[in-house]
Design an enzyme around this catalytic site. Structure first.
Site, PDB file in Angstrom:
ATOM      1  N   HIS A 185      60.652 -23.256  59.535  1.00 24.36           N
ATOM      2  CA  HIS A 185      59.352 -22.785  59.040  1.00 24.36           C
ATOM      3  C   HIS A 185      59.547 -21.539  58.160  1.00 24.36           C
ATOM      4  CE1 HIS A 185      55.052 -21.450  59.474  1.00 24.36           C
ATOM      5  NE2 HIS A 185      55.637 -20.265  59.408  1.00 24.36           N
ATOM      6  N   GLU A 186      60.348 -20.596  58.663  1.00 22.04           N
ATOM      7  CA  GLU A 186      60.595 -19.366  57.891  1.00 22.04           C
ATOM      8  C   GLU A 186      61.332 -19.679  56.593  1.00 22.04           C
ATOM      9  OE1 GLU A 186      59.033 -16.840  58.745  1.00 22.04           O
ATOM     10  OE2 GLU A 186      58.526 -17.477  60.764  1.00 22.04           O
TER      11      GLU A 186
ATOM     12  N   HIS B  46      58.915 -20.545  53.939  1.00 24.17           N
ATOM     13  CA  HIS B  46      58.347 -19.368  53.255  1.00 24.17           C
ATOM     14  C   HIS B  46      59.324 -18.852  52.196  1.00 24.17           C
ATOM     15  CE1 HIS B  46      54.844 -18.910  55.681  1.00 24.17           C
ATOM     16  NE2 HIS B  46      55.482 -18.621  56.800  1.00 24.17           N
TER      17      HIS B  46
ATOM     18  N   GLU C  22      50.944 -21.064  55.503  1.00 24.84           N
ATOM     19  CA  GLU C  22      51.560 -21.273  56.827  1.00 24.84           C
ATOM     20  C   GLU C  22      51.677 -22.765  57.125  1.00 24.84           C
ATOM     21  OE1 GLU C  22      53.091 -19.177  58.557  1.00 24.84           O
ATOM     22  OE2 GLU C  22      52.440 -17.384  57.505  1.00 24.84           O
TER      23      GLU C  22
HETATM   24 ZN   LIG Z   1      54.878 -18.404  58.756  1.00 27.00          ZN
END
Ligand SMILES: [Zn+2]
Length: 434
Positions: A260-261, A264, A340
């Site tokens: 997930h990171e 980003h 997100e």
């Molecule tokens: Zn996040």
């Protein structure tokens, strides 16, 4: 040749922990515990009180003419504009910090301890509080110099020029934050668990992120909550994982969080964030400019000043900016929730760890005392992330690779590195996977 390729593929699967979760069971969304619900409700009350307080303090300073008296006091000390402005900003920020201290102490120390979320010592809290206040006061003085310098040159367009200037200022701040500011509060270093680090670096390599960009931070000294984040820009860009997350989560759960990171990181969300922040700031400052003009025309006697270039107008500008920031919060949160969600999609496509993603977030509801299904007002005004309930539901459903559907972010993934001696068969690995 074919044999080597297939062999290489399976070895690589094992090496990266890459698994097919098509037949994995769905993870049920947990109920919020009574303690989590109490934390949620008291958190909402605290948020409302803090909001009212953040508006009431500058309003009191403006409309009791305390701001005007403070300006007169600074004028008596020095006749130089630069020092008058700095002194005024310093005293104003100091008064705000003192008046906000009880709420900050309750929210930052008393409350997390009361809910068993922290074992931070009071000395450490105070040290962080004083360091943080010193840094924000220093930065505040520089910003006030810049704003009033621009207002003096262009009283009509200052909001646009200062708003635009926020773009490079934010880039500088984001760049130095992980190098100079964050280390004043916590210790950052390479990951201690080398096996885990190896797996994360393998995943990073597949996401096209060069090694050495993953840091571990000792957040266990401050909190029992679990988190990870991406910060910095350009050469200071990095992924930071809290040691609490390493302790609480299984390897697969952690790899999804890192995926997930990495989303980003790869999707340049930091740049998007700075861009949206600048845009929102310009809109907010324009509204401040219009309303401040109205106040200056209608009630100069009640405030004790009549020009925006008068430094005594600082509390008025801050009052109005806080008010409009609050009104613009839903737009900021909407943007944040959408990036997100994209990072979740990226993490799932990179790892295929749907079940681990779900079980990891089930853990978050207890470690972070989260309410999986917050109310609509909370979502609009407070939620920077989709609700945990919505996220677990998404993790259970989103498996395009199981239905021969294309990946949204497949173009960002690099083929796995071949093992030494293995025949290069990237094409085949890709065919196998999709
Ligand atoms: Zn996040």
């Amino acid at each position: 040749m074919k044999k080597w390729c297939v062999f290489g593929f399976f070895v690589l699967l094992m090496a990266t922990g890459f698994a097919d979760d098509c037949s994995a069971p769905s993870v049920p969304v947990p109920e919020a515990s009574p303690k989590a619900m109490a934390f949620y409700t008291s958190g909402n009350i605290l948020w409302v009180v803090q909001l009212i307080w953040s508006l009431a303090v500058p309003a009191l300073i403006v409309f009791t003419k305390f701001g005007a008296r403070l300006r007169a006091f600074c004028d008596r000390i020095t006749g130089i504009w630069l020092w008058q402005t700095a002194l005024y900003a310093f005293f104003f920020l100091l008064i705000v910090a003192i008046l906000s201290l009880p709420l900050d102490f309750y929210g930052g120390y008393v409350r997390p301890h009361a809910y068993g979320l922290s074992n931070q010592t009071i000395a450490r809290w105070l040290n962080h509080y004083l360091t943080g206040t010193a840094i924000s006061t220093l930065m505040g003085i520089v910003l006030v110099w810049i704003v009033y310098g621009i207002i003096r040159k262009s009283p009509r367009r200052w909001w646009l020029y200062f708003g635009l200037l926020n773009f490079p200022l934010a880039i500088v701040l984001v760049f130095v934050q992980p190098i100079w500011i964050a280390p004043l509060f916590n210790t950052f270093g390479p990951m201690k668990d080398k096996q885990l680090e190896q797996k994360i670096l393998q995943l990073a390599d597949r996401a096209g992120i060069q090694g050495g960009r993953v840091y571990e931070v000792d957040m266990s000294a401050d909190t029992k909550q679990v988190n990870a984040y991406v910060t910095g820009i350009g050469s200071s860009k990095r992924i930071v994982i809290w040691d609490t997350a390493i302790k609480e989560l299984t390897t697969d759960e952690l790899l999804f969080v890192m995926g997930h990171e990495m989303g980003h990181y790869v999707l340049h969300h930091m740049w998007w964030g700075i861009f949206i922040y600048t845009l929102i700031t310009i809109v907010g400052l324009f509204l401040v400019h219009l309303t401040a003009g109205l106040f200056l025309r209608k009630c100069p006697k009640q405030m004790g000043f009549s020009e925006i270039k008068d430094i005594a107008s600082l509390p008025l500008l801050i009052l109005l900016y806080s008010f409009y920031s609050f009104l613009l919060t839903p737009a900021v949160n909407f943007f944040s929730r959408s990036i997100e969600h994209n990072a979740d999609t990226f993490g799932l496509e990179l790892t295929h760890f749907n079940e681990a993603a779900g079980t990891g977030f089930v853990k978050l509801t207890s470690t972070n005392l989260a309410n999986p299904w917050p109310g609509p007002l909370y979502i609009v005004f407070r939620a920077s992330h989709p609700s945990i309930g919505a996220r677990i539901t998404y993790f259970n459903e989103y498996k395009p690779w199981c239905h021969d559907k294309p990946l949204e972010y497949g173009r960002f993934f690099r083929p796995l590195n071949p093992l030494p001696g293995a025949v290069d068969c990237h094409e085949e690995i890709y065919d196998h996977r999709h």
